[in-house]
Design a protein around this motif. Structure first.
Motif, mmCIF file in Angstrom:
data_model
loop_
_atom_site.group_PDB
_atom_site.id
_atom_site.type_symbol
_atom_site.label_atom_id
_atom_site.label_comp_id
_atom_site.label_asym_id
_atom_site.label_seq_id
_atom_site.Cartn_x
_atom_site.Cartn_y
_atom_site.Cartn_z
ATOM 1 N N UNK A 127 0.877 -1.168 0.000
ATOM 2 C CA UNK A 127 0.000 0.000 0.000
ATOM 3 C C UNK A 127 0.911 1.214 0.000
ATOM 4 N N UNK A 128 0.834 2.015 -1.041
ATOM 5 C CA UNK A 128 1.702 3.181 -1.212
ATOM 6 C C UNK A 128 3.180 2.777 -1.153
ATOM 7 N N UNK A 129 3.476 1.559 -1.659
ATOM 8 C CA UNK A 129 4.840 1.067 -1.703
ATOM 9 C C UNK A 129 5.351 0.480 -0.398
ATOM 10 N N UNK A 130 4.515 0.463 0.634
ATOM 11 C CA UNK A 130 4.922 -0.049 1.942
ATOM 12 C C UNK A 130 4.350 -1.442 2.189
ATOM 13 N N UNK A 131 5.155 -2.326 2.711
ATOM 14 C CA UNK A 131 4.723 -3.697 2.999
ATOM 15 C C UNK A 131 4.158 -3.778 4.414
ATOM 16 N N UNK A 132 3.101 -3.003 4.663
ATOM 17 C CA UNK A 132 2.449 -3.027 5.970
ATOM 18 C C UNK A 132 0.968 -2.698 5.811
#
Length: 70
Positions: free
Chosen positions: A42-47
């Motif tokens: 999500x938005x380049x974040x793996x969280x």
């Protein structure tokens, strides 16, 4: 009473897929609204994303291999 709301995004979304979420009951005030990424970013974040926007709506679109806010 606190109710938790969880939206799990598709594991294999089509490019351009859109998901909308509306917090019409102000659950975010209790920190109980989660968007689970289900293997994508999500938005380049793996969280996963926790919402803190009371009474608002949110759109996510799958573009360039990641979910993006729209």
């Amino acid at each position: 009473n606190v109710t938790t709301c969880v939206l799990t995004l598709p594991a294999s979304p089509a490019v351009g897929a859109i998901v909308f979420f509306a917090d019409i009951t102000n659950l975010a005030a209790s920190g109980a609204v989660w968007i689970r990424r289900n293997g994508q970013t999500i938005m380049g974040l793996a969280e996963d994303m926790q919402l803190d926007m009371n009474g608002r709506s949110l759109g996510l679109q799958f573009l360039n291999g990641s979910w993006r806010l729209v």
